[in-house]
Design a protein around this motif. Sequence first.
Motif, short mmCIF file in Angstrom:
data_model
loop_
_atom_site.label_atom_id
_atom_site.label_comp_id
_atom_site.label_asym_id
_atom_site.label_seq_id
_atom_site.Cartn_x
_atom_site.Cartn_y
_atom_site.Cartn_z
N GLN A 125 0.82 -1.21 0.00
CA GLN A 125 0.00 0.00 0.00
C GLN A 125 0.86 1.26 0.00
OE1 GLN A 125 -2.54 -0.45 3.43
NE2 GLN A 125 -3.67 -2.19 2.55
N GLN A 126 2.10 1.14 0.45
CA GLN A 126 2.99 2.29 0.55
C GLN A 126 3.86 2.49 -0.68
OE1 GLN A 126 5.26 1.80 4.19
NE2 GLN A 126 3.47 1.03 5.29
N ASP A 127 4.05 1.46 -1.50
CA ASP A 127 4.98 1.56 -2.62
C ASP A 127 4.48 0.69 -3.78
OD1 ASP A 127 7.30 1.39 -4.36
OD2 ASP A 127 8.47 2.15 -2.67
N SER A 128 4.23 1.33 -4.93
CA SER A 128 3.66 0.62 -6.08
C SER A 128 4.65 -0.33 -6.75
CB SER A 128 3.16 1.65 -7.10
OG SER A 128 4.24 2.46 -7.56
N ARG A 129 5.94 -0.23 -6.41
CA ARG A 129 6.93 -1.14 -7.01
C ARG A 129 6.83 -2.55 -6.42
NH1 ARG A 129 12.38 1.76 -5.58
NH2 ARG A 129 11.19 1.91 -3.60
N LEU A 130 6.13 -2.67 -5.31
CA LEU A 130 6.06 -3.94 -4.58
C LEU A 130 4.73 -4.63 -4.83
CD1 LEU A 130 7.08 -5.95 -2.39
CD2 LEU A 130 6.14 -4.37 -0.68
N ALA A 131 4.79 -5.94 -5.04
CA ALA A 131 3.57 -6.73 -5.23
C ALA A 131 3.70 -8.05 -4.48
CB ALA A 131 3.32 -6.98 -6.71
N LEU A 132 2.55 -8.54 -3.99
CA LEU A 132 2.49 -9.81 -3.28
C LEU A 132 1.86 -10.85 -4.19
CD1 LEU A 132 2.70 -11.54 -0.66
CD2 LEU A 132 0.38 -10.71 -0.11
N ILE A 133 2.48 -12.01 -4.26
CA ILE A 133 1.96 -13.14 -5.03
C ILE A 133 1.56 -14.24 -4.06
CG2 ILE A 133 2.49 -14.91 -6.75
CD1 ILE A 133 4.58 -12.97 -7.91
N GLU A 134 0.37 -14.75 -4.21
CA GLU A 134 -0.08 -15.87 -3.39
C GLU A 134 0.44 -17.16 -4.03
OE1 GLU A 134 -1.47 -15.67 -0.56
OE2 GLU A 134 -1.97 -13.52 -0.53
N GLY A 135 1.25 -17.89 -3.31
CA GLY A 135 1.84 -19.09 -3.86
C GLY A 135 0.83 -20.19 -4.09
N LYS A 136 1.05 -20.94 -5.15
CA LYS A 136 0.20 -22.09 -5.44
C LYS A 136 0.63 -23.28 -4.60
CE LYS A 136 -0.40 -20.58 -10.25
NZ LYS A 136 -0.16 -20.93 -11.68
N PRO A 137 -0.26 -24.26 -4.41
CA PRO A 137 0.11 -25.46 -3.63
C PRO A 137 1.34 -26.15 -4.20
CG PRO A 137 -2.26 -25.38 -4.00
CD PRO A 137 -1.68 -24.27 -4.83
N LEU A 138 2.12 -26.75 -3.34
CA LEU A 138 3.37 -27.38 -3.73
C LEU A 138 3.11 -28.65 -4.53
CD1 LEU A 138 6.50 -27.34 -3.39
CD2 LEU A 138 6.16 -28.76 -1.36
N PRO A 139 3.59 -28.71 -5.77
CA PRO A 139 3.42 -29.94 -6.57
C PRO A 139 4.32 -31.06 -6.07
CG PRO A 139 3.98 -28.02 -7.94
CD PRO A 139 4.27 -27.65 -6.53
N ALA A 140 4.00 -32.26 -6.41
CA ALA A 140 4.85 -33.40 -6.06
C ALA A 140 6.19 -33.28 -6.77
CB ALA A 140 4.15 -34.70 -6.48
N GLY A 141 7.24 -33.67 -6.06
CA GLY A 141 8.56 -33.66 -6.64
C GLY A 141 9.32 -32.36 -6.53
N TRP A 142 8.71 -31.35 -5.90
CA TRP A 142 9.35 -30.04 -5.73
C TRP A 142 9.67 -29.81 -4.26
CZ3 TRP A 142 10.10 -25.76 -9.17
CH2 TRP A 142 9.67 -25.97 -10.49
N LEU A 143 10.76 -29.08 -4.02
CA LEU A 143 11.01 -28.49 -2.71
C LEU A 143 10.34 -27.11 -2.68
CD1 LEU A 143 14.72 -29.50 -2.02
CD2 LEU A 143 12.63 -30.51 -1.09
N GLY A 144 9.92 -26.69 -1.49
CA GLY A 144 9.08 -25.50 -1.39
C GLY A 144 9.71 -24.23 -1.91
N LYS A 145 10.93 -23.93 -1.50
CA LYS A 145 11.57 -22.68 -1.93
C LYS A 145 11.76 -22.66 -3.44
CE LYS A 145 15.73 -19.87 -1.48
NZ LYS A 145 17.08 -19.74 -0.88
N HIS A 146 12.12 -23.80 -4.01
CA HIS A 146 12.36 -23.88 -5.45
C HIS A 146 11.08 -23.56 -6.23
CE1 HIS A 146 15.36 -25.96 -3.28
NE2 HIS A 146 15.83 -26.73 -4.23
N TRP A 147 9.96 -24.10 -5.75
CA TRP A 147 8.67 -23.85 -6.39
C TRP A 147 8.30 -22.37 -6.27
CZ3 TRP A 147 5.38 -24.61 -9.88
CH2 TRP A 147 4.01 -24.39 -9.74
N ALA A 148 8.57 -21.79 -5.11
CA ALA A 148 8.29 -20.37 -4.91
C ALA A 148 9.13 -19.51 -5.85
CB ALA A 148 8.56 -19.98 -3.46
N CYS A 149 10.41 -19.83 -5.98
CA CYS A 149 11.30 -19.05 -6.85
C CYS A 149 10.90 -19.18 -8.32
CB CYS A 149 12.75 -19.49 -6.66
SG CYS A 149 13.49 -18.98 -5.09
N GLN A 150 10.49 -20.37 -8.73
CA GLN A 150 10.06 -20.56 -10.11
C GLN A 150 8.82 -19.72 -10.42
OE1 GLN A 150 11.76 -22.44 -12.34
NE2 GLN A 150 10.38 -21.90 -13.99
N GLN A 151 7.87 -19.70 -9.50
CA GLN A 151 6.67 -18.88 -9.70
C GLN A 151 7.04 -17.39 -9.78
OE1 GLN A 151 3.04 -20.25 -7.27
NE2 GLN A 151 4.74 -21.29 -6.24
#
Length: 389
Positions: free
Chosen positions: A98-124
Motif C-alpha cells: 500500500q505504501q509503494d507501487s513497485r512492490l507486489a504480493l503473489i499468493e503461492g500455489k500449492p506445492l506440486p509433487a517432486g518439488w522443494l518448497g523454496k524452489h517452487w516459490a522461486c520458479q513462480q
Amino acid sequence: MTIWQFLISTHADGLLGYLVVILTISVFNLFWFRKIEHYPPAKKKPAVSVLIPARNEEANIAACLETVLEQDYPILEILVLDDQSTDRTAEIVRQYCQQDSRLALIEGKPLPAGWLGKHWACQQLAEQSRGELLLFLDADTRLQPQAVRYAINTLLQEAVNLLSVVPKEIVKSWGERLIQPFFLWAVYTVLPLGIANKVQLEWLTFTIGQFMLFDRRAYFAIGGHAAVRNDAVDDLALGRRTVQHGFRWWLADGTSQVECRMYHSLKQVIEGFSKNYFAAFRYNLVSYGFVFTWLTLVYWEPLIVLLLNGAGVGVDYFPTQKALLAVGLSLLIWILVYARLKFPVFLAVFYPFTILSNSLIAVRSFYLTLKGTSTWKDRRMERPKIRFF
C-alpha cells in the motif's frame, strides 16, 4: 620400505604441505575476491526484478523489504511470494504494498509433487517477473542502499550471466559462532577464484542463495528452478548448470553491502546444515567421507601430538616442531579468512571445535539422508540416491 611405512614417514610433511597450499589460495583470494562497491559504474541500467520467497517469515520480511525499498536503483520491480504461510507474513507484505507501487504480493500455489518448497516459490516468482535481471533474495537478507546498483555494476563489468555475492553472515549465539562460519571458510580456502573465473568449470563454482543475480535469458535457458526442483542445495546446482550450459558465473565480495542472519539458535544451525552438507557433495559418499575425515585429522592431529609429547608420550612420526608449525599455520589461515569475511576474529582460536562440530553435523546429515527423514520448513524432503563414487 613398505607403502604404509612411507605414508607414515611422510605424513607430517604432507599435512604441512596441504596447509601451505590452502594458505596460498587464501592469500591470493584477498586480491581475486573483489568487493562489489569497487567496480566502476555501468552505463546500462537494465530493469531488475527483486524476487523474495517467503514462508512464515513474519520476523524477517519487514526488515528485508525496508532495505529493498530503499535501493537507489531507478528501475526496480519487487515481488514477494507468500509460500503457504501460517503466520502474518502476507499481512505484513500487503501493508508495504500500500505504501509503494513497485512492490507486489503473489499468493503461492500449492506445492506440486517432486518439488522443494523454496524452489517452487522461486520458479513462480521468475515466471511472473518482468525484469531483464532477476535478483533472488532470502527473506533474512538485508541490503545497504546501493547494494543492487553495485551488484549490477559487477555483473556487467565481469560480463557474467550469474553473480552471487558473499554477504556478511551475522552470528550471535555460540552455536552460530562455532558452526556457521565453517562453510564459507571451507570455500574460501580451497576455491582459487582467479582461476575459477578464467576456466569456468562447473566443479569450480560456488553460489549462495541469499543473493543471486541472474541474466533473465540465462536463467530460463538453464531451466530455472524447475531444473533443480528437488535439489536440497539449489543455489550450488544453479551455479553448476549455468556453467554447464555455456554461461558465465562469478562470486564477489558483498560483505559491506549485504548481510544475513541465517539462523538464531544452535538447533536451527544443526538442522540447516544437516539438510545441506551431504547434498552439497551430490550424495557422493567417498568424497564426502574423505573431506570431513581429512579436515578433522589436519586440525586435530597436531594438537593431540603436542599434548602427547607434552605428557612425555613420544610421537616419533610427527616431531613437536612440525606439530607446532602446523598449529601456527592453521591459526594463521583461520584468522586471515575470518578477518576477510568479517567474522569476529577471536573465533579463530576455536577452530578445532568448529571443525569437530561440523564433522559431527556431516555425520548427522548422512544419517538423516540415509533414513529419508530430512526436513526443511516443516516439509519432508525426498530421499535421494546415494552414490559411492
